[in-house]
Design a protein around this motif. Structure first.
Motif, mmCIF file in Angstrom:
data_model
loop_
_atom_site.group_PDB
_atom_site.id
_atom_site.type_symbol
_atom_site.label_atom_id
_atom_site.label_comp_id
_atom_site.label_asym_id
_atom_site.label_seq_id
_atom_site.Cartn_x
_atom_site.Cartn_y
_atom_site.Cartn_z
ATOM 1 N N LYS A 77 0.813 -1.220 0.000
ATOM 2 C CA LYS A 77 0.000 0.000 0.000
ATOM 3 C C LYS A 77 0.848 1.272 0.000
ATOM 4 C CE LYS A 77 -3.961 -1.933 2.585
ATOM 5 N NZ LYS A 77 -4.349 -2.872 1.645
ATOM 6 N N GLU A 78 2.041 1.207 0.575
ATOM 7 C CA GLU A 78 2.925 2.374 0.645
ATOM 8 C C GLU A 78 3.393 2.827 -0.742
ATOM 9 O OE1 GLU A 78 5.486 -1.232 0.565
ATOM 10 O OE2 GLU A 78 3.686 -0.714 1.693
ATOM 11 N N PHE A 79 3.173 2.003 -1.766
ATOM 12 C CA PHE A 79 3.585 2.368 -3.119
ATOM 13 C C PHE A 79 2.762 3.541 -3.661
ATOM 14 C CE2 PHE A 79 4.309 1.299 -7.729
ATOM 15 C CZ PHE A 79 5.660 1.583 -7.710
ATOM 16 N N GLU A 85 -0.075 13.649 2.416
ATOM 17 C CA GLU A 85 0.502 14.485 1.359
ATOM 18 C C GLU A 85 1.053 13.638 0.217
ATOM 19 O OE1 GLU A 85 1.151 14.890 4.648
ATOM 20 O OE2 GLU A 85 0.310 16.875 5.042
ATOM 21 N N GLU A 86 1.753 12.558 0.559
ATOM 22 C CA GLU A 86 2.292 11.677 -0.480
ATOM 23 C C GLU A 86 1.167 11.030 -1.282
ATOM 24 O OE1 GLU A 86 4.627 8.971 1.863
ATOM 25 O OE2 GLU A 86 6.497 10.028 1.414
ATOM 26 N N LYS A 87 0.106 10.598 -0.602
ATOM 27 C CA LYS A 87 -1.028 9.976 -1.288
ATOM 28 C C LYS A 87 -1.705 10.978 -2.229
ATOM 29 C CE LYS A 87 -1.920 6.782 2.492
ATOM 30 N NZ LYS A 87 -2.794 6.467 3.627
ATOM 31 N N ALA A 88 -1.907 12.194 -1.755
ATOM 32 C CA ALA A 88 -2.526 13.226 -2.601
ATOM 33 C C ALA A 88 -1.626 13.560 -3.781
ATOM 34 C CB ALA A 88 -2.814 14.481 -1.774
ATOM 35 N N SER A 89 -0.326 13.589 -3.543
ATOM 36 C CA SER A 89 0.633 13.869 -4.609
ATOM 37 C C SER A 89 0.578 12.796 -5.693
ATOM 38 C CB SER A 89 2.046 13.964 -4.020
ATOM 39 O OG SER A 89 2.986 14.177 -5.030
ATOM 40 N N GLN A 90 0.412 11.552 -5.299
ATOM 41 C CA GLN A 90 0.323 10.473 -6.287
ATOM 42 C C GLN A 90 -0.913 10.634 -7.174
ATOM 43 O OE1 GLN A 90 2.939 8.141 -6.862
ATOM 44 N NE2 GLN A 90 3.664 9.884 -5.674
ATOM 45 N N VAL A 91 -2.033 10.989 -6.569
ATOM 46 C CA VAL A 91 -3.249 11.219 -7.354
ATOM 47 C C VAL A 91 -3.038 12.405 -8.289
ATOM 48 C CG1 VAL A 91 -5.702 11.827 -7.253
ATOM 49 C CG2 VAL A 91 -4.762 10.168 -5.624
ATOM 50 N N LYS A 92 -2.412 13.453 -7.782
ATOM 51 C CA LYS A 92 -2.132 14.641 -8.606
ATOM 52 C C LYS A 92 -1.321 14.270 -9.836
ATOM 53 C CE LYS A 92 1.385 17.941 -8.452
ATOM 54 N NZ LYS A 92 2.268 18.853 -7.741
#
Length: 192
Positions: A77-79, A85-92
């Motif tokens: 899941k950490e991928f 912030e990291e999760k939102a950045s990935q979606v961005k």
């Protein structure tokens, strides 16, 4: 037993990277071309790929949703990021690459005139500059280690090179591309 079936176009930057993603995540996914699967039109009314159907009938369309679903059901899941912030950045980054970036690059090939082509090439350069600005601060889009958006970014850049898009990557984008290519994830993406 396979988790489900991914309908994808092998030569499409939007969907071909999903199989290496599933392999990296150690998910057993059956893959089919929607043009060869007679069941595809009855399963997905919009007839768009990529599309995924799980063994229990859960259907999912849209590349970003499928990629993030694969990450969430995996043991990695950490991928897709650890912090909010990291999760939102990935979606961005997945959204940007899948919309603005891809559409401007594709538009270069479908331009009706040289003037229109130049306009789209300028948009591609602006999009690359946006990515380059991020990569001037971080090794990968999400930070020091590659995450899911980096796989897709690499696929997009490799596709641009393969299609001969007449644009040079800015220095940080080229550094990212070469670093990812040497990373085990890049090797996985490039293996057939």
């Amino acid at each position: 037993m396979a988790l489900g079936t991914l309908y994808y176009y092998p030569n499409s930057p939007r969907s071909s990277w999903l199989l290496p993603l599933a392999k990296y995540l150690q998910l057993e996914i059956q893959a089919k071309s929607p043009t060869e699967a007679i069941e595809f039109p009855s399963l997905f009314m919009l007839k768009k790929a990529p599309a995924f159907i799980s063994e229990n009938g859960f259907k999912l369309t849209e590349m970003v949703a499928i990629a993030l679903y694969f990450v969430q059901i995996s043991g990695k899941k950490e991928f897709a990021g650890v912090t909010d912030e990291e999760k939102a950045s990935q979606v961005k980054w997945l959204s940007f690459l899948n919309s603005d970036f891809l559409s401007s690059a594709y538009s270069v090939h479908t331009a009706n005139s040289d003037e229109e082509k130049l306009k789209f090439l300028e948009k591609v350069k602006l999009n690359l500059a946006f990515v380059d600005e991020q990569l001037s601060r971080t090794k990968f889009l999400g930070g020091d280690s590659p995450l899911v958006s980096d796989m897709y970014a690499y696929k997009m850049l490799a596709s641009m090179k393969a299609f001969g898009l007449p644009v040079e990557n800015p220095a940080n984008v080229e550094r990212f591309y070469e670093a990812f290519k040497q990373h085990p994830l890049g090797e996985l993406m490039d293996s057939k």
